[in-house]
Write a protein that holds these residues in place. Structure first.
Motif, PDB file in Angstrom:
ATOM      1  N   THR A 202      65.381  26.607  10.719  1.00  0.00           N
ATOM      2  CA  THR A 202      65.927  27.770  11.419  1.00  0.00           C
ATOM      3  C   THR A 202      66.167  27.463  12.889  1.00  0.00           C
ATOM      4  OG1 THR A 202      64.776  29.265   9.905  1.00  0.00           O
ATOM      5  CG2 THR A 202      65.501  30.184  12.007  1.00  0.00           C
ATOM      6  N   MET A 203      65.206  26.818  13.536  1.00  0.00           N
ATOM      7  CA  MET A 203      65.305  26.517  14.964  1.00  0.00           C
ATOM      8  C   MET A 203      66.490  25.627  15.295  1.00  0.00           C
ATOM      9  SD  MET A 203      61.523  25.800  16.503  1.00  0.00           S
ATOM     10  CE  MET A 203      60.498  27.151  17.101  1.00  0.00           C
ATOM     11  N   THR A 204      66.821  24.730  14.384  1.00  0.00           N
ATOM     12  CA  THR A 204      67.878  23.743  14.659  1.00  0.00           C
ATOM     13  C   THR A 204      69.190  24.085  13.963  1.00  0.00           C
ATOM     14  OG1 THR A 204      67.186  22.356  12.792  1.00  0.00           O
ATOM     15  CG2 THR A 204      66.159  21.911  14.942  1.00  0.00           C
ATOM     16  N   ASN A 205      69.296  25.333  13.470  1.00  0.00           N
ATOM     17  CA  ASN A 205      70.503  25.759  12.745  1.00  0.00           C
ATOM     18  C   ASN A 205      70.835  24.824  11.588  1.00  0.00           C
ATOM     19  OD1 ASN A 205      71.034  28.005  14.504  1.00  0.00           O
ATOM     20  ND2 ASN A 205      71.829  26.563  16.022  1.00  0.00           N
ATOM     21  N   GLY A 206      69.773  24.344  10.950  1.00  0.00           N
ATOM     22  CA  GLY A 206      69.939  23.493   9.781  1.00  0.00           C
ATOM     23  C   GLY A 206      70.216  22.039  10.069  1.00  0.00           C
ATOM     24  N   GLU A 207      70.305  21.679  11.345  1.00  0.00           N
ATOM     25  CA  GLU A 207      70.672  20.304  11.698  1.00  0.00           C
ATOM     26  C   GLU A 207      69.464  19.363  11.727  1.00  0.00           C
ATOM     27  OE1 GLU A 207      72.769  20.388  15.360  1.00  0.00           O
ATOM     28  OE2 GLU A 207      74.533  21.398  14.527  1.00  0.00           O
ATOM     29  N   GLY A 208      68.285  19.868  12.012  1.00  0.00           N
ATOM     30  CA  GLY A 208      67.097  19.037  12.095  1.00  0.00           C
ATOM     31  C   GLY A 208      66.879  18.464  13.489  1.00  0.00           C
ATOM     32  N   PHE A 209      65.743  17.780  13.653  1.00  0.00           N
ATOM     33  CA  PHE A 209      65.346  17.204  14.944  1.00  0.00           C
ATOM     34  C   PHE A 209      65.779  15.743  15.037  1.00  0.00           C
ATOM     35  CE2 PHE A 209      62.446  20.786  14.589  1.00  0.00           C
ATOM     36  CZ  PHE A 209      62.487  21.303  15.877  1.00  0.00           C
ATOM     37  N   ASP A 210      66.211  15.371  16.227  1.00  0.00           N
ATOM     38  CA  ASP A 210      66.602  13.976  16.459  1.00  0.00           C
ATOM     39  C   ASP A 210      65.381  13.059  16.477  1.00  0.00           C
ATOM     40  OD1 ASP A 210      69.530  14.436  17.052  1.00  0.00           O
ATOM     41  OD2 ASP A 210      68.607  15.691  18.604  1.00  0.00           O
ATOM     42  N   ALA A 229      67.005  15.211  11.637  1.00  0.00           N
ATOM     43  CA  ALA A 229      68.462  15.258  11.625  1.00  0.00           C
ATOM     44  C   ALA A 229      69.013  13.950  11.057  1.00  0.00           C
ATOM     45  CB  ALA A 229      68.979  15.468  13.054  1.00  0.00           C
ATOM     46  N   TRP A 230      70.305  13.926  10.799  1.00  0.00           N
ATOM     47  CA  TRP A 230      70.962  12.676  10.413  1.00  0.00           C
ATOM     48  C   TRP A 230      70.768  11.651  11.530  1.00  0.00           C
ATOM     49  CZ3 TRP A 230      72.767   9.942   6.582  1.00  0.00           C
ATOM     50  CH2 TRP A 230      73.577   8.840   6.853  1.00  0.00           C
TER      51      TRP A 230
END
Length: 325
Positions: A202-210, A229-230
């Motif tokens: 939720t925090m990363t709008n579905g993108e994930g953490f670097d 994240a990717w």
């Protein structure tokens, strides 16, 4: 000399106040009259014979000290007798005197007190190495710090902010997270009340953490890796919550992610010039007031076992320190 001694491997309650021989230094060493000794996670392991370095019994724990150089080996050029110094010793710091290898011993900068000096090298050294050399953290990236209220965790929060990242601190209580916010965290996760993976999504709008900085491990490891994240980097810093975790290898494959080990002690030994540059940056930020150690409690040497016990019981927010009179 007076010392808190480990005569047999076990829990902190086995440690006893006793007398040890004052160390005899080698030409490349410095004898330090200890004024303060930081308490670190390796102290909880070394007294149980669970650490990668295994001193002979009897010994005093305590691997991060500050004090006064009272004897200097003939090969040592950057330290002189009477200097205020701080050093990494591995063990021996819960004592009146300790011998330190010269390449792990530095003069205390002007204006820095002994407590700050004894609580800086391990936490900030580990965290800057992790974020800079291992993760290559970039300005604007999203950084998640697990165990963010602990010594290395709070250091990672502060250093991540200095490096320009958006920092999310995760810890197990609101009290701990309040300190994280005071230390510069942009957002927080209470993983005793919130699902780590769902909240991170939720925090990363579905993108994930670097980048994810993990000194905790155990049940938090897999949901953390799932929150990358990717091209993300998952930093394996330690296992404060228990044994090393088994991570399904399809997870980094599908994310094009990296699982990166952080062994700062080996880095400092194998790449001393790079390690020294890191310390120069850390000391500059401390002197500028941009980063600061949060001291949980000061203990007299006679209560050093309790200092280790409090760390094992995860009571410590930031860093605790033993004071040697």
């Amino acid at each position: 000399m007076k010392a808190l001694v480990c005569h047999s491997f076990g829990l902190p309650e086995n440690l006893k106040m006793d007398e040890l021989e004052t160390p005899q230094i080698q030409p490349n060493q410095v004898l330090i009259q200890v004024k303060a000794c930081g308490v670190n996670f390796p102290d909880t392991l070394i007294i149980q014979n669970k650490y990668q370095f295994k001193p002979e019994l009897p010994f005093a724990p305590g691997g991060e000290v500050s004090g006064i150089a009272i004897e200097v080996g003939s090969e040592v050029k950057h330290i002189k007798k009477g200097d205020r110094v701080f050093a990494l010793t591995g063990w021996g710091g819960f004592a009146k005197f300790v011998a330190a290898d010269a390449h792990k011993c530095l003069p205390v900068p002007e204006g820095m007190d002994f407590i700050t000096a004894a609580t800086t090298m391990y936490n900030f050294g580990t965290s800057l190495y992790a974020l800079k050399q291992r993760a290559n953290l970039q300005k604007g990236e999203k950084l998640l710090v697990l165990g963010a209220s602990g010594g290395v965790g709070l250091a990672a929060v502060q250093l991540g902010k200095q490096m320009g990242a958006h920092v999310v601190a995760a810890a197990s209580s609101n009290e701990k997270l309040e300190i994280c916010l005071q230390s510069g965290a942009d957002e927080i996760i209470n993983y005793s009340e919130q699902d780590l993976k769902d909240t991170a999504k939720t925090m990363t709008n579905g993108e994930g953490f670097d980048v994810i900085y993990d000194p905790v491990g155990d049940q938090y490891a897999e949901p953390a890796v799932r929150s990358l994240a990717w091209g993300g980097r998952y930093l394996v810093v330690g296992f404060a919550a228990g044994a090393p975790s088994a991570i399904r290898m399809n997870l980094p494959l599908l994310k094009g992610a990296s699982i990166v080990g952080v062994f700062w002690g080996a880095f400092a030994q194998k790449q001393p010039k790079e390690s020294m540059k890191n310390f120069e940056q850390i000391l500059q930020w401390i002197q500028e007031g941009k980063v600061k150690q949060h001291i949980y409690k000061e203990y007299p040497l006679e209560q050093g076992a309790q200092a280790i016990r409090d760390l094992m019981d995860r009571k410590v927010i930031g860093k605790n320190v033993v004071i040697i009179d």
